[in-house]
Scaffold this motif. Structure first.
Motif, PDB file in Angstrom:
ATOM      1  N   TYR A  13       0.816  -1.199   0.000  1.00 24.31           N
ATOM      2  CA  TYR A  13       0.000   0.000   0.000  1.00 24.31           C
ATOM      3  C   TYR A  13       0.861   1.267   0.000  1.00 24.31           C
ATOM      4  O   TYR A  13       1.788   1.407   0.802  1.00 24.31           O
ATOM      5  CB  TYR A  13      -0.945   0.034   1.221  1.00 24.31           C
ATOM      6  N   THR A  14       0.506   2.167  -0.893  1.00 28.92           N
ATOM      7  CA  THR A  14       1.056   3.522  -0.904  1.00 28.92           C
ATOM      8  C   THR A  14      -0.117   4.465  -1.157  1.00 28.92           C
ATOM      9  O   THR A  14      -1.022   4.126  -1.919  1.00 28.92           O
ATOM     10  CB  THR A  14       2.065   3.733  -2.055  1.00 28.92           C
ATOM     11  N   PRO A  15      -0.128   5.637  -0.535  1.00 26.39           N
ATOM     12  CA  PRO A  15      -1.150   6.615  -0.905  1.00 26.39           C
ATOM     13  C   PRO A  15      -0.840   7.151  -2.303  1.00 26.39           C
ATOM     14  O   PRO A  15       0.318   7.101  -2.740  1.00 26.39           O
ATOM     15  CB  PRO A  15      -1.005   7.707   0.149  1.00 26.39           C
ATOM     16  N   ALA A  16      -1.846   7.651  -3.003  1.00 29.27           N
ATOM     17  CA  ALA A  16      -1.631   8.143  -4.372  1.00 29.27           C
ATOM     18  C   ALA A  16      -0.577   9.240  -4.395  1.00 29.27           C
ATOM     19  O   ALA A  16       0.236   9.303  -5.312  1.00 29.27           O
ATOM     20  CB  ALA A  16      -2.943   8.661  -4.947  1.00 29.27           C
ATOM     21  N   LYS A  17      -0.603  10.084  -3.365  1.00 26.03           N
ATOM     22  CA  LYS A  17       0.412  11.134  -3.312  1.00 26.03           C
ATOM     23  C   LYS A  17       0.692  11.496  -1.857  1.00 26.03           C
ATOM     24  O   LYS A  17      -0.061  11.158  -0.961  1.00 26.03           O
ATOM     25  CB  LYS A  17      -0.026  12.369  -4.099  1.00 26.03           C
ATOM     26  N   ASN A  18       1.824  12.154  -1.668  1.00 28.11           N
ATOM     27  CA  ASN A  18       2.220  12.722  -0.368  1.00 28.11           C
ATOM     28  C   ASN A  18       2.800  11.706   0.620  1.00 28.11           C
ATOM     29  O   ASN A  18       2.902  10.532   0.354  1.00 28.11           O
ATOM     30  CB  ASN A  18       1.064  13.503   0.257  1.00 28.11           C
ATOM     31  N   TRP A  19       3.162  12.259   1.763  1.00 26.26           N
ATOM     32  CA  TRP A  19       3.916  11.550   2.800  1.00 26.26           C
ATOM     33  C   TRP A  19       3.035  10.628   3.635  1.00 26.26           C
ATOM     34  O   TRP A  19       1.951  11.022   4.054  1.00 26.26           O
ATOM     35  CB  TRP A  19       4.569  12.572   3.724  1.00 26.26           C
ATOM     36  N   MET A  20       3.570   9.418   3.912  1.00 23.10           N
ATOM     37  CA  MET A  20       2.917   8.495   4.865  1.00 23.10           C
ATOM     38  C   MET A  20       3.979   7.927   5.797  1.00 23.10           C
ATOM     39  O   MET A  20       5.054   7.554   5.339  1.00 23.10           O
ATOM     40  CB  MET A  20       2.251   7.359   4.090  1.00 23.10           C
ATOM     41  N   ASN A  21       3.659   7.821   7.109  1.00 20.09           N
ATOM     42  CA  ASN A  21       4.488   6.990   7.992  1.00 20.09           C
ATOM     43  C   ASN A  21       3.631   5.941   8.693  1.00 20.09           C
ATOM     44  O   ASN A  21       2.985   5.154   7.972  1.00 20.09           O
ATOM     45  CB  ASN A  21       5.457   7.787   8.879  1.00 20.09           C
ATOM     46  N   ASP A  22       3.642   5.852   9.999  1.00 15.91           N
ATOM     47  CA  ASP A  22       3.070   4.701  10.720  1.00 15.91           C
ATOM     48  C   ASP A  22       1.674   4.267  10.262  1.00 15.91           C
ATOM     49  O   ASP A  22       0.797   5.114  10.069  1.00 15.91           O
ATOM     50  CB  ASP A  22       2.880   5.024  12.211  1.00 15.91           C
ATOM     51  N   PRO A  23       1.429   2.947  10.253  1.00 14.63           N
ATOM     52  CA  PRO A  23       0.037   2.474  10.188  1.00 14.63           C
ATOM     53  C   PRO A  23      -0.675   2.836  11.487  1.00 14.63           C
ATOM     54  O   PRO A  23      -0.071   2.814  12.563  1.00 14.63           O
ATOM     55  CB  PRO A  23       0.181   0.951  10.058  1.00 14.63           C
ATOM     56  N   ASN A  24      -1.933   3.196  11.395  1.00 15.03           N
ATOM     57  CA  ASN A  24      -2.743   3.577  12.569  1.00 15.03           C
ATOM     58  C   ASN A  24      -4.116   2.924  12.476  1.00 15.03           C
ATOM     59  O   ASN A  24      -4.577   2.595  11.377  1.00 15.03           O
ATOM     60  CB  ASN A  24      -2.995   5.102  12.595  1.00 15.03           C
ATOM     61  N   GLY A  25      -4.771   2.793  13.618  1.00  8.85           N
ATOM     62  CA  GLY A  25      -6.201   2.455  13.639  1.00  8.85           C
ATOM     63  C   GLY A  25      -6.583   1.175  12.912  1.00  8.85           C
ATOM     64  O   GLY A  25      -7.679   1.079  12.353  1.00  8.85           O
ATOM     65  N   LEU A  26      -5.700   0.181  12.934  1.00  7.07           N
ATOM     66  CA  LEU A  26      -5.993  -1.053  12.185  1.00  7.07           C
ATOM     67  C   LEU A  26      -7.144  -1.786  12.870  1.00  7.07           C
ATOM     68  O   LEU A  26      -7.058  -2.146  14.046  1.00  7.07           O
ATOM     69  CB  LEU A  26      -4.747  -1.943  12.143  1.00  7.07           C
ATOM     70  N   VAL A  27      -8.197  -1.997  12.119  1.00  7.19           N
ATOM     71  CA  VAL A  27      -9.364  -2.681  12.688  1.00  7.19           C
ATOM     72  C   VAL A  27     -10.142  -3.347  11.554  1.00  7.19           C
ATOM     73  O   VAL A  27     -10.179  -2.820  10.441  1.00  7.19           O
ATOM     74  CB  VAL A  27     -10.260  -1.688  13.482  1.00  7.19           C
ATOM     75  N   TRP A  28     -10.694  -4.513  11.850  1.00  6.02           N
ATOM     76  CA  TRP A  28     -11.643  -5.148  10.923  1.00  6.02           C
ATOM     77  C   TRP A  28     -13.038  -4.820  11.429  1.00  6.02           C
ATOM     78  O   TRP A  28     -13.302  -4.905  12.630  1.00  6.02           O
ATOM     79  CB  TRP A  28     -11.433  -6.671  10.900  1.00  6.02           C
ATOM     80  N   HIS A  29     -13.918  -4.418  10.529  1.00 10.23           N
ATOM     81  CA  HIS A  29     -15.281  -4.086  10.935  1.00 10.23           C
ATOM     82  C   HIS A  29     -16.208  -4.265   9.747  1.00 10.23           C
ATOM     83  O   HIS A  29     -15.943  -3.723   8.675  1.00 10.23           O
ATOM     84  CB  HIS A  29     -15.348  -2.636  11.437  1.00 10.23           C
ATOM     85  N   ASP A  30     -17.265  -5.047   9.964  1.00  8.20           N
ATOM     86  CA  ASP A  30     -18.325  -5.147   8.974  1.00  8.20           C
ATOM     87  C   ASP A  30     -17.776  -5.475   7.568  1.00  8.20           C
ATOM     88  O   ASP A  30     -18.130  -4.812   6.589  1.00  8.20           O
ATOM     89  CB  ASP A  30     -19.087  -3.813   8.959  1.00  8.20           C
ATOM     90  N   GLY A  31     -16.916  -6.462   7.499  1.00 10.49           N
ATOM     91  CA  GLY A  31     -16.443  -6.939   6.198  1.00 10.49           C
ATOM     92  C   GLY A  31     -15.255  -6.208   5.618  1.00 10.49           C
ATOM     93  O   GLY A  31     -14.792  -6.551   4.526  1.00 10.49           O
ATOM     94  N   GLU A  32     -14.749  -5.199   6.331  1.00  8.41           N
ATOM     95  CA  GLU A  32     -13.630  -4.416   5.786  1.00  8.41           C
ATOM     96  C   GLU A  32     -12.460  -4.353   6.765  1.00  8.41           C
ATOM     97  O   GLU A  32     -12.660  -4.170   7.970  1.00  8.41           O
ATOM     98  CB  GLU A  32     -14.061  -2.965   5.519  1.00  8.41           C
ATOM     99  N   TYR A  33     -11.267  -4.444   6.202  1.00 11.03           N
ATOM    100  CA  TYR A  33     -10.068  -4.106   6.966  1.00 11.03           C
ATOM    101  C   TYR A  33      -9.804  -2.615   6.751  1.00 11.03           C
ATOM    102  O   TYR A  33      -9.741  -2.154   5.606  1.00 11.03           O
ATOM    103  CB  TYR A  33      -8.860  -4.894   6.465  1.00 11.03           C
ATOM    104  N   HIS A  34      -9.638  -1.905   7.852  1.00 13.84           N
ATOM    105  CA  HIS A  34      -9.286  -0.487   7.747  1.00 13.84           C
ATOM    106  C   HIS A  34      -7.796  -0.315   7.984  1.00 13.84           C
ATOM    107  O   HIS A  34      -7.228  -0.942   8.888  1.00 13.84           O
ATOM    108  CB  HIS A  34     -10.037   0.339   8.801  1.00 13.84           C
ATOM    109  N   LEU A  35      -7.207   0.527   7.175  1.00 16.14           N
ATOM    110  CA  LEU A  35      -5.826   0.950   7.364  1.00 16.14           C
ATOM    111  C   LEU A  35      -5.841   2.469   7.406  1.00 16.14           C
ATOM    112  O   LEU A  35      -6.145   3.112   6.397  1.00 16.14           O
ATOM    113  CB  LEU A  35      -4.970   0.459   6.182  1.00 16.14           C
ATOM    114  N   PHE A  36      -5.588   3.018   8.590  1.00 21.16           N
ATOM    115  CA  PHE A  36      -5.346   4.458   8.699  1.00 21.16           C
ATOM    116  C   PHE A  36      -3.844   4.620   8.800  1.00 21.16           C
ATOM    117  O   PHE A  36      -3.119   3.657   9.061  1.00 21.16           O
ATOM    118  CB  PHE A  36      -6.041   5.034   9.932  1.00 21.16           C
ATOM    119  N   TYR A  37      -3.364   5.808   8.602  1.00 18.44           N
ATOM    120  CA  TYR A  37      -1.912   5.991   8.642  1.00 18.44           C
ATOM    121  C   TYR A  37      -1.558   7.459   8.831  1.00 18.44           C
ATOM    122  O   TYR A  37      -2.339   8.354   8.496  1.00 18.44           O
ATOM    123  CB  TYR A  37      -1.254   5.444   7.358  1.00 18.44           C
ATOM    124  N   GLN A  38      -0.381   7.670   9.388  1.00 20.36           N
ATOM    125  CA  GLN A  38       0.156   9.017   9.549  1.00 20.36           C
ATOM    126  C   GLN A  38       0.363   9.597   8.159  1.00 20.36           C
ATOM    127  O   GLN A  38       1.083   9.026   7.335  1.00 20.36           O
ATOM    128  CB  GLN A  38       1.492   8.958  10.314  1.00 20.36           C
TER     129      GLN A  38
END
Ligand code: FRU
Length: 480
Positions: A13-38
C-alpha cells in the motif's frame, strides 16, 4: 513508454500522493479491513500530521478514502488505534468505531490521548468534545493501542513514555476515563525513544492451552540495522501487569522483529475474524525516510503478516509469514529448478521480473556465502538475498541495489541469525518494485529492506562465494 512512477509498489500500500508513515487504527469491521496511517495531506515530507485512510476486503487490494482525521492549527493527529465499541461503553453508539489517538499540540508541545468516533463504517469521524481524555502534562506521551480485556471486562491501553523508554498500561470502563495500571521498561534495546507499542496474546505452537503475551515496541534510533527498528518481549499479562519471561538489557540480547532496516511502527489489527493476529509496519526508516527517491508519494506499508509463536531451540520466538491471501496474486505456474550445483561467482537464471515471490532451499557446501541476486541489471546492479555460513545469518545486501546515495546509512548489508537445519537453509523472498522482504525458514527470521533499482533491472540469478553450494529447490512466481 516510460513509467511515470517506476518505484510505485505493486504489492504494497502507498497513498496516491504525499507523505505516509506509521500504520494507525488497524481494525476489521463489517467486512472491511481499515488501514489508517500518519499522513501529510499537503506534501511529501512529514508535517500536518493527519490520519489518511484506506479499506480492503483482502488486505491486498486497497481503496484510498478521504482523510479521516485532519490536522488543524491547534492539533496534529499522531499515531493510535481504533476499537469497535460493541456494547457502547463510551456512549457514541453500539458498534461505534472509536479512534484513540495522540493529540500533539504544537502550541504547548504537550502530547495527550484523545478520542474520535464514527458510526458510518469509518467514512466520517467526529472528534470527541471532551478531548483530551488522558493528559499527564508530558511532551513525550504517545501512540495508544487499546484492546478489550475479556477476563476483566475492561479496556486496556498500552502507550509509551517515549524518552523514559516505558510502555505504560492504563485501564478504562468507558474509553474516557483512564487509570494507570502498571509500567514496563526500560528493558531490551533502549538506544532511542520508544514508540508505537502493541500488546496481544498468541498460542505457543498453535496450542490454545498455552498462551503467552507479546509486547512489541519500536525505537528510534537504536534499531538493529541502524536508525529505527522494532523489538519484542514475550511474557504474561494478568490484566494489570506485563511480566517478561527473560528480561534482557542492551540491543545485543534483545529480540528483533525484523533484521532489515525498513520495518517500523508495526501494529496489529483489532477484531480480525477468527482471532488471527495480523500486522503491518511502515516499510521505511526514520534515518532515510525523508530522502527516499519517490514521487509524488513517499512511504509504503509492508506486506500484511500473520504472527505466531513458535518454540525454537528451547526459546519461544515471534514468527511472521505474509498473509495467505498473497498466494492469490500468483500469475500462472511457478518456474522451478531442482538439485542444481552453484559454483563460485554469479550466474543468471532464465526468469526475470520486478514483482516476484521466490522460494529457495539450499544445501550448504563449501561456499561461505551464497544465495540469489534479485533486480539485477547492467554495471553490476543487483540486490543479494543470501546466507552467510560463517555467521549463520540470513541477509539482504543492497550495496549495489541502484540508487543508494540519497541517505548516508542506506547502502549496506542487513541480516539476522537463522540456524541451518540438517545442513539446509530455506527462505521465501517477496520482491516488489522498491522493496525486498525475506522470510527465513517459515518466518523465524525476517529481513525487510527498500531498494531503488533501475526499472529495467529485472534479472534473477544465483551466487556463491568461496566455494560451492547446492540449490535443492527454487520456485519463482510472478505476482500481479
Ligand atoms: C513513530 C512516530 C510516533 C508518532 C508518529 C508521528 O514513527 O514518531 O511516535 O505518533 O510517528 O507521525
Amino acid at each position: 513508454r516510460t513509467e511515470p512512477e517506476p518505484h510505485r509498489p505493486q504489492l504494497h500500500y502507498t497513498p496516491a500522493k504525499n507523505w505516509m508513515n506509521d500504520p494507525n487504527g488497524l481494525v476489521w469491521h463489517d467486512g472491511e479491513y481499515h488501514l489508517f496511517y500518519q499522513y501529510n495531506p499537503e506534501g511529501d515530507g512529514w508535517g500536518n500530521m493527519s490520519w489518511g485512510h484506506a479499506v480492503s476486503t483482502d488486505l491486498l487490494h486497497w481503496q484510498e478514502l478521504d482523510v479521516a482525521l485532519p490536522a488543524d492549527d491547534a492539533e496534529f493527529v499522531f499515531s493510535g488505534c481504533v476499537v469497535v465499541d460493541e456494547h457502547n461503553t463510551a456512549g457514541f453508539g453500539d458498534f461505534a468505531l472509536v479512534a484513540v489517538y495522540t493529540s500533539s499540540y504544537p502550541g504547548t508541545g504537550i502530547q495527550a490521548q484523545s478520542l474520535a468516533y464514527s458510526t458510518d463504517r469509518g467514512r466520517t469521524w467526529t472528534k470527541y468534545a471532551g478531548n483530551p481524555v488522558l493528559d499527564i502534562g508530558s511532551g513525550e506521551f504517545r501512540d495508544p493501542k487499546v484492546f478489550w480485556h475479556e477476563p476483566d471486562g475492561h479496556w486496556v491501553m498500552a502507550v509509551v513514555e517515549a524518552l523514559a523508554r516505558k510502555v505504560v498500561l492504563y485501564g478504562s470502563e468507558n474509553l474516557k476515563s483512564w487509570t494507570r495500571l502498571s509500567d514496563f521498561g526500560p528493558a531490551g534495546a533502549t538506544g532511542g525513544a520508544w514508540e508505537v507499542p502493541d500488546l496481544f496474546p498468541l498460542p505457543v505452537d498453535g496450542d490454545p492451552q498455552n498462551t503467552k503475551w507479546v509486547l512489541t515496541v519500536s525505537l528510534n534510533p537504536g534499531g538493529v540495522a541502524g536508525g529505527s527498528g522494532t523489538q519484542y518481549f514475550i511474557g504474561d499479562f494478568d490484566g494489570v501487569t506485563f511480566t517478561a519471561d527473560n528480561l534482557t538489557s542492551g540491543s545485543q540480547d534483545c529480540s528483533w522483529v525484523d533484521y532489515g532496516r525498513d520495518f517500523y511502527a508495526a501494529v496489529s489489527w483489532n477484531n480480525v475474524p477468527g482471532g488471527e493476529r495480523i500486522w503491518i509496519g511502515w516499510m521505511n526508516n526514520w534515518a532515510d525516510a525523508a530522502h527516499v527517491p519517490t514521487a509524488p508519494w513517499r512511504g509504503a506499508q509492508s506486506l500484511p503478516r500473520t504472527l505466531a509463536l513458535r518454540s525454537l531451540g528451547g526459546a519461544i520466538r515471534l514468527v511472521q509469514q505474509p498473509v495467505k491471501a498473497v498466494r492469490t496474486l500468483r500469475c500462472g505456474a511457478a518456474s522451478t529448478l531442482r538439485d542444481h550445483e552453484v559454483g563460485p561467482g554469479r550466474t543468471t537464471l532464465p526468469v526475470r521480473g520486478a514483482v516476484l515471490e521466490i522460494a529457495a532451499e539450499f544445501e550448504l557446501g563449501t561456499a561461505e556465502r551464497f544465495g540469489l541476486t534479485v533486480r539485477g541489471g547492467t554495471a553490476g546492479e543487483g540486490t543479494l538475498v543470501g546466507y552467510d555460513t560463517r555467521s549463520g545469518e540470513l541477509f539482504v545486501d543492497r550495496s549495489s541495489s541502484g540508487a543508494t546515495g540519497f541517505s548516508p546509512g542506506f547502502a549496506g548489508r542487513h541480516g539476522g541469525p537463522l540456524p541451518a537445519v540438517r545442513g539446509r537453509t530455506r527462505f521465501t523472498a517477496y520482491i516488489d518494485r522498491s522493496s525486498v522482504e525475506v522470510f527465513g525458514d517459515r518466518g523465524q527470521t525476517v529481513v525487510t529492506d527498500l531498494i531503488f533499482p533501475a526499472p529495467a533491472s529485472q534479472g534473477l540469478g544465483l551466487f556463491a562465494e568461496g566455494g560451492t553450494v547446492t540449490l535443492r529447490s527454487l520456485e519463482v512466481w510472478h505476482l500481479s
